[in-house]
Scaffold this motif. Structure first.
Motif, PDB file in Angstrom:
ATOM      1  N   SER A 118       0.841  -1.200   0.000  1.00 36.58           N
ATOM      2  CA  SER A 118       0.000   0.000   0.000  1.00 36.58           C
ATOM      3  C   SER A 118       0.874   1.247   0.000  1.00 36.58           C
ATOM      4  O   SER A 118       2.051   1.200   0.382  1.00 36.58           O
ATOM      5  CB  SER A 118      -0.918   0.009   1.225  1.00 36.58           C
ATOM      6  N   LEU A 119       0.293   2.346  -0.422  1.00 36.44           N
ATOM      7  CA  LEU A 119       1.002   3.625  -0.439  1.00 36.44           C
ATOM      8  C   LEU A 119       0.662   4.427   0.815  1.00 36.44           C
ATOM      9  O   LEU A 119      -0.502   4.487   1.217  1.00 36.44           O
ATOM     10  CB  LEU A 119       0.608   4.446  -1.668  1.00 36.44           C
ATOM     11  N   MET A 168       5.368  11.977  -3.917  1.00 36.68           N
ATOM     12  CA  MET A 168       6.466  11.068  -3.619  1.00 36.68           C
ATOM     13  C   MET A 168       7.042  10.538  -4.923  1.00 36.68           C
ATOM     14  O   MET A 168       6.299  10.113  -5.809  1.00 36.68           O
ATOM     15  CB  MET A 168       5.981   9.908  -2.742  1.00 36.68           C
ATOM     16  N   ARG A 169       8.345  10.565  -5.029  1.00 29.26           N
ATOM     17  CA  ARG A 169       9.001  10.040  -6.215  1.00 29.26           C
ATOM     18  C   ARG A 169       9.247   8.547  -6.020  1.00 29.26           C
ATOM     19  O   ARG A 169       9.906   8.141  -5.072  1.00 29.26           O
ATOM     20  CB  ARG A 169      10.321  10.755  -6.480  1.00 29.26           C
ATOM     21  N   ARG A 195       8.848   8.022 -11.351  1.00 30.78           N
ATOM     22  CA  ARG A 195       7.775   8.985 -11.598  1.00 30.78           C
ATOM     23  C   ARG A 195       7.297   9.539 -10.266  1.00 30.78           C
ATOM     24  O   ARG A 195       7.477   8.925  -9.209  1.00 30.78           O
ATOM     25  CB  ARG A 195       6.614   8.324 -12.338  1.00 30.78           C
ATOM     26  N   TRP A 196       6.652  10.723 -10.347  1.00 36.35           N
ATOM     27  CA  TRP A 196       6.093  11.339  -9.155  1.00 36.35           C
ATOM     28  C   TRP A 196       4.654  10.856  -8.977  1.00 36.35           C
ATOM     29  O   TRP A 196       3.882  10.804  -9.917  1.00 36.35           O
ATOM     30  CB  TRP A 196       6.132  12.855  -9.260  1.00 36.35           C
ATOM     31  N   ILE A 197       4.330  10.506  -7.737  1.00 34.01           N
ATOM     32  CA  ILE A 197       2.995  10.016  -7.403  1.00 34.01           C
ATOM     33  C   ILE A 197       2.401  10.894  -6.304  1.00 34.01           C
ATOM     34  O   ILE A 197       3.075  11.200  -5.313  1.00 34.01           O
ATOM     35  CB  ILE A 197       3.043   8.552  -6.901  1.00 34.01           C
TER      36      ILE A 197
END
Length: 291
Positions: free
Chosen positions: A215-216, A222-223, A233-235
Protein backbone atom coordinates in the motif's frame (compact mmCIF):
# COMPACT_ATOMS: atom_id res chain seq x y z
CA UNK A 1 30.85 -5.66 1.70
CA UNK A 2 34.03 -5.47 3.80
CA UNK A 3 35.54 -8.82 4.78
CA UNK A 4 35.14 -8.26 8.55
CA UNK A 5 31.53 -7.18 8.19
CA UNK A 6 30.78 -10.16 5.95
CA UNK A 7 32.33 -12.58 8.44
CA UNK A 8 30.32 -11.02 11.25
CA UNK A 9 27.06 -11.39 9.30
CA UNK A 10 27.90 -14.94 8.24
CA UNK A 11 28.55 -15.86 11.86
CA UNK A 12 25.32 -14.19 13.04
CA UNK A 13 23.16 -16.00 10.48
CA UNK A 14 25.08 -19.25 11.08
CA UNK A 15 24.26 -19.21 14.79
CA UNK A 16 20.63 -18.13 14.38
CA UNK A 17 19.63 -20.41 11.54
CA UNK A 18 21.54 -23.45 12.80
CA UNK A 19 19.71 -23.19 16.12
CA UNK A 20 16.34 -22.82 14.42
CA UNK A 21 16.85 -25.80 12.14
CA UNK A 22 18.14 -28.10 14.88
CA UNK A 23 15.82 -27.12 17.73
CA UNK A 24 12.57 -26.23 15.95
CA UNK A 25 12.42 -27.51 12.39
CA UNK A 26 14.18 -30.86 12.52
CA UNK A 27 11.13 -33.04 13.17
CA UNK A 28 8.74 -31.01 11.04
CA UNK A 29 11.16 -30.96 8.09
CA UNK A 30 11.67 -34.73 8.28
CA UNK A 31 7.91 -35.32 8.27
CA UNK A 32 7.10 -32.78 5.58
CA UNK A 33 9.68 -33.85 3.00
CA UNK A 34 9.68 -37.54 2.23
CA UNK A 35 12.42 -39.71 0.80
CA UNK A 36 12.37 -41.22 -2.68
CA UNK A 37 11.04 -44.61 -1.63
CA UNK A 38 11.76 -47.69 0.45
CA UNK A 39 15.04 -49.56 0.73
CA UNK A 40 15.82 -53.02 2.17
CA UNK A 41 16.98 -52.95 5.79
CA UNK A 42 17.05 -56.50 7.25
CA UNK A 43 15.19 -59.79 7.66
CA UNK A 44 13.44 -60.97 10.82
CA UNK A 45 11.14 -63.80 11.86
CA UNK A 46 7.59 -63.65 10.59
CA UNK A 47 5.09 -62.16 13.07
CA UNK A 48 1.31 -62.35 13.04
CA UNK A 49 -0.04 -59.59 10.80
CA UNK A 50 3.00 -59.32 8.53
CA UNK A 51 2.31 -59.12 4.81
CA UNK A 52 2.98 -62.53 3.25
CA UNK A 53 4.29 -60.71 0.17
CA UNK A 54 7.32 -59.65 2.26
CA UNK A 55 8.37 -63.24 3.05
CA UNK A 56 11.98 -63.94 2.09
CA UNK A 57 11.62 -67.46 0.69
CA UNK A 58 15.35 -68.15 0.49
CA UNK A 59 15.95 -67.38 4.19
CA UNK A 60 12.71 -69.19 5.10
CA UNK A 61 13.89 -72.33 3.31
CA UNK A 62 17.28 -72.28 5.07
CA UNK A 63 15.79 -71.93 8.55
CA UNK A 64 12.63 -73.94 7.98
CA UNK A 65 10.73 -71.05 9.52
CA UNK A 66 9.14 -67.99 7.85
CA UNK A 67 11.21 -64.79 7.68
CA UNK A 68 10.17 -61.45 6.20
CA UNK A 69 12.10 -58.61 4.61
CA UNK A 70 12.02 -55.31 6.49
CA UNK A 71 12.16 -52.04 4.56
CA UNK A 72 12.82 -48.49 5.70
CA UNK A 73 12.29 -45.15 4.05
CA UNK A 74 15.13 -43.99 1.86
CA UNK A 75 15.52 -40.58 3.51
CA UNK A 76 18.25 -38.83 1.57
CA UNK A 77 16.94 -35.99 -0.57
CA UNK A 78 18.45 -33.44 -2.86
CA UNK A 79 17.23 -29.98 -1.89
CA UNK A 80 17.58 -27.01 -4.24
CA UNK A 81 17.12 -23.34 -3.37
CA UNK A 82 16.12 -21.10 -6.27
CA UNK A 83 16.95 -17.65 -4.91
CA UNK A 84 15.89 -14.38 -6.52
CA UNK A 85 18.82 -11.92 -6.51
CA UNK A 86 17.17 -9.20 -8.60
CA UNK A 87 17.51 -5.60 -7.47
CA UNK A 88 14.04 -5.40 -5.90
CA UNK A 89 15.32 -7.57 -3.04
CA UNK A 90 17.31 -4.55 -1.79
CA UNK A 91 14.10 -2.77 -0.78
CA UNK A 92 13.48 -2.45 2.94
CA UNK A 93 11.05 0.00 4.55
CA UNK A 94 9.34 -2.07 7.27
CA UNK A 95 11.58 -4.51 9.12
CA UNK A 96 14.77 -5.69 7.45
CA UNK A 97 15.65 -5.70 3.76
CA UNK A 98 14.16 -8.50 1.68
CA UNK A 99 17.71 -9.61 0.92
CA UNK A 100 18.44 -10.23 4.61
CA UNK A 101 15.18 -12.10 5.19
CA UNK A 102 15.75 -14.24 2.09
CA UNK A 103 19.27 -15.09 3.31
CA UNK A 104 17.98 -16.15 6.75
CA UNK A 105 15.18 -18.29 5.31
CA UNK A 106 17.48 -19.93 2.78
CA UNK A 107 20.15 -20.60 5.42
CA UNK A 108 17.57 -22.16 7.77
CA UNK A 109 16.31 -24.45 5.02
CA UNK A 110 19.89 -25.37 4.14
CA UNK A 111 20.70 -26.30 7.74
CA UNK A 112 17.46 -28.29 8.00
CA UNK A 113 18.51 -30.25 4.92
CA UNK A 114 22.01 -30.94 6.22
CA UNK A 115 20.66 -31.96 9.63
CA UNK A 116 18.56 -34.60 7.87
CA UNK A 117 21.56 -35.80 5.81
CA UNK A 118 20.22 -34.25 2.59
CA UNK A 119 22.25 -32.54 -0.10
CA UNK A 120 21.69 -28.83 -0.67
CA UNK A 121 22.35 -26.71 -3.76
CA UNK A 122 21.50 -23.18 -4.89
CA UNK A 123 20.59 -21.39 -8.11
CA UNK A 124 20.85 -17.59 -7.97
CA UNK A 125 18.77 -15.88 -10.64
CA UNK A 126 17.72 -12.44 -11.85
CA UNK A 127 16.42 -12.30 -15.42
CA UNK A 128 19.21 -14.77 -16.17
CA UNK A 129 21.03 -17.51 -14.28
CA UNK A 130 23.60 -15.71 -12.13
CA UNK A 131 25.23 -18.66 -10.35
CA UNK A 132 24.75 -22.40 -9.80
CA UNK A 133 26.11 -24.10 -6.68
CA UNK A 134 25.77 -27.90 -7.14
CA UNK A 135 24.16 -29.92 -4.32
CA UNK A 136 26.55 -31.15 -1.63
CA UNK A 137 26.62 -31.96 2.08
CA UNK A 138 28.68 -30.56 4.93
CA UNK A 139 29.21 -27.53 7.15
CA UNK A 140 31.76 -25.91 4.82
CA UNK A 141 29.23 -26.10 2.01
CA UNK A 142 26.58 -24.42 4.20
CA UNK A 143 28.93 -21.57 5.12
CA UNK A 144 29.76 -21.09 1.42
CA UNK A 145 26.05 -20.79 0.66
CA UNK A 146 25.46 -18.28 3.50
CA UNK A 147 28.41 -16.18 2.36
CA UNK A 148 27.07 -16.09 -1.20
CA UNK A 149 23.55 -15.29 0.02
CA UNK A 150 24.88 -12.23 1.86
CA UNK A 151 27.51 -10.96 -0.54
CA UNK A 152 26.57 -12.11 -4.04
CA UNK A 153 26.42 -9.31 -6.61
CA UNK A 154 24.32 -10.15 -9.69
CA UNK A 155 25.19 -8.93 -13.16
CA UNK A 156 21.58 -8.12 -14.07
CA UNK A 157 18.86 -6.29 -12.14
CA UNK A 158 15.59 -7.70 -13.51
CA UNK A 159 13.51 -10.77 -12.65
CA UNK A 160 12.46 -13.71 -14.84
CA UNK A 161 11.37 -16.70 -12.78
CA UNK A 162 10.66 -18.77 -15.90
CA UNK A 163 14.37 -18.62 -16.82
CA UNK A 164 15.31 -20.04 -13.41
CA UNK A 165 12.72 -22.81 -13.61
CA UNK A 166 13.77 -23.80 -17.12
CA UNK A 167 17.44 -24.00 -16.15
CA UNK A 168 16.62 -25.94 -12.99
CA UNK A 169 14.50 -28.49 -14.87
CA UNK A 170 17.21 -29.02 -17.48
CA UNK A 171 20.09 -29.17 -14.99
CA UNK A 172 18.64 -31.59 -12.42
CA UNK A 173 17.09 -34.75 -13.81
CA UNK A 174 16.54 -36.61 -10.54
CA UNK A 175 13.63 -35.59 -8.36
CA UNK A 176 14.43 -32.73 -5.95
CA UNK A 177 12.69 -30.87 -3.19
CA UNK A 178 12.88 -27.28 -4.38
CA UNK A 179 12.28 -23.97 -2.62
CA UNK A 180 11.60 -21.03 -4.93
CA UNK A 181 12.34 -17.91 -2.83
CA UNK A 182 11.45 -14.52 -4.31
CA UNK A 183 9.32 -11.42 -3.85
CA UNK A 184 7.65 -12.55 -7.11
CA UNK A 185 7.72 -9.06 -8.59
CA UNK A 186 7.95 -10.37 -12.13
CA UNK A 187 6.17 -9.20 -15.26
CA UNK A 188 6.77 -12.51 -17.06
CA UNK A 189 4.33 -15.43 -17.03
CA UNK A 190 6.13 -18.37 -15.42
CA UNK A 191 3.11 -20.70 -15.17
CA UNK A 192 4.15 -23.09 -17.95
CA UNK A 193 7.69 -23.52 -16.65
CA UNK A 194 6.38 -24.03 -13.13
CA UNK A 195 4.06 -26.79 -14.36
CA UNK A 196 6.96 -28.51 -16.12
CA UNK A 197 9.14 -28.27 -12.99
CA UNK A 198 6.33 -29.65 -10.79
CA UNK A 199 5.90 -32.68 -13.04
CA UNK A 200 9.40 -33.80 -12.08
CA UNK A 201 10.15 -32.14 -8.75
CA UNK A 202 8.50 -31.16 -5.47
CA UNK A 203 8.34 -27.35 -5.64
CA UNK A 204 7.54 -25.06 -2.71
CA UNK A 205 7.24 -21.28 -3.17
CA UNK A 206 8.18 -18.74 -0.50
CA UNK A 207 7.33 -15.09 -1.10
CA UNK A 208 9.25 -12.46 0.87
CA UNK A 209 7.64 -9.03 0.74
CA UNK A 210 7.80 -5.67 2.48
CA UNK A 211 4.52 -4.34 3.87
CA UNK A 212 5.24 -1.07 2.09
CA UNK A 213 4.91 -3.09 -1.15
CA UNK A 214 1.23 -3.58 -0.36
CA UNK A 215 0.00 0.00 0.00
CA UNK A 216 1.00 3.63 -0.44
CA UNK A 217 1.37 5.95 2.56
CA UNK A 218 -0.49 9.27 2.56
CA UNK A 219 2.56 11.57 2.43
CA UNK A 220 1.81 13.87 -0.50
CA UNK A 221 3.99 13.94 -3.60
CA UNK A 222 6.47 11.07 -3.62
CA UNK A 223 9.00 10.04 -6.22
CA UNK A 224 8.86 6.30 -6.85
CA UNK A 225 11.65 4.43 -8.63
CA UNK A 226 11.56 0.91 -10.02
CA UNK A 227 14.73 -0.68 -8.63
CA UNK A 228 14.96 -3.15 -11.51
CA UNK A 229 14.35 -0.86 -14.50
CA UNK A 230 15.45 2.47 -13.02
CA UNK A 231 12.25 4.15 -14.26
CA UNK A 232 10.82 6.75 -11.88
CA UNK A 233 7.77 8.98 -11.60
CA UNK A 234 6.09 11.34 -9.15
CA UNK A 235 2.99 10.02 -7.40
CA UNK A 236 0.46 12.04 -5.46
CA UNK A 237 -0.07 9.73 -2.50
CA UNK A 238 -2.58 12.15 -0.96
CA UNK A 239 -5.05 11.07 -3.66
CA UNK A 240 -7.38 8.44 -2.22
CA UNK A 241 -8.07 7.16 -5.72
CA UNK A 242 -4.34 6.65 -6.33
CA UNK A 243 -3.89 4.77 -3.06
CA UNK A 244 -6.93 2.60 -3.78
CA UNK A 245 -5.70 1.83 -7.30
CA UNK A 246 -2.33 0.77 -5.94
CA UNK A 247 -3.89 -1.45 -3.28
CA UNK A 248 -6.11 -3.01 -5.93
CA UNK A 249 -3.07 -3.69 -8.13
CA UNK A 250 -1.30 -5.43 -5.24
CA UNK A 251 -4.36 -7.52 -4.35
CA UNK A 252 -4.91 -8.65 -7.95
CA UNK A 253 -1.22 -9.45 -8.33
CA UNK A 254 -1.26 -11.56 -5.15
CA UNK A 255 -4.44 -13.31 -6.26
CA UNK A 256 -2.91 -14.12 -9.66
CA UNK A 257 0.20 -15.53 -7.96
CA UNK A 258 -1.91 -17.64 -5.60
CA UNK A 259 -4.02 -18.94 -8.50
CA UNK A 260 -0.85 -19.96 -10.35
CA UNK A 261 0.42 -21.89 -7.33
CA UNK A 262 -2.94 -23.60 -6.85
CA UNK A 263 -3.10 -24.56 -10.53
CA UNK A 264 0.37 -26.10 -10.34
CA UNK A 265 -0.31 -27.64 -6.89
CA UNK A 266 2.56 -25.74 -5.30
CA UNK A 267 2.56 -25.23 -1.53
CA UNK A 268 3.47 -21.65 -0.71
CA UNK A 269 3.93 -19.13 2.08
CA UNK A 270 4.05 -15.32 2.04
CA UNK A 271 6.30 -13.77 4.68
CA UNK A 272 6.65 -10.05 5.47
CA UNK A 273 10.08 -8.67 6.34
CA UNK A 274 8.91 -7.57 9.82
CA UNK A 275 7.48 -11.00 10.69
CA UNK A 276 9.07 -13.99 12.41
CA UNK A 277 9.60 -16.29 9.45
CA UNK A 278 9.93 -19.30 11.76
CA UNK A 279 6.17 -19.36 12.39
CA UNK A 280 5.36 -19.31 8.67
CA UNK A 281 7.83 -22.10 7.88
CA UNK A 282 6.54 -24.21 10.76
CA UNK A 283 2.97 -23.81 9.49
CA UNK A 284 4.09 -24.73 5.98
CA UNK A 285 5.90 -27.84 7.20
CA UNK A 286 3.01 -28.93 9.41
CA UNK A 287 0.45 -28.57 6.59
CA UNK A 288 2.59 -30.78 4.35
CA UNK A 289 3.20 -33.29 7.14
CA UNK A 290 -0.49 -34.04 7.73
CA UNK A 291 -1.18 -34.90 4.08
Amino acid sequence: MEANELLRKVRKIDIKTRGLSQNIFAGEYHTAFKGRGMTFSEVREYQYGDDVRDIDWNVTARHNHPYVKVYEEERELTVMLLVDVSRSRLFGAVGEEKREMIAEIAATLAYSAITNNDKIGVIFFSDKIEKFIPPKKGKKHILLIIRELLDFTPENQGTDISVALRYFTDALKKRCTTFLISDFIDTHDFTRQLQIACNRHDVIAIQVYDKRDTSLPDVGLMRMTDLETGASRWINTSSKRTRQAYSKWWYERQQSMSDTFSKCRVDHASIATDEDFAHSLMALFKNRGVR
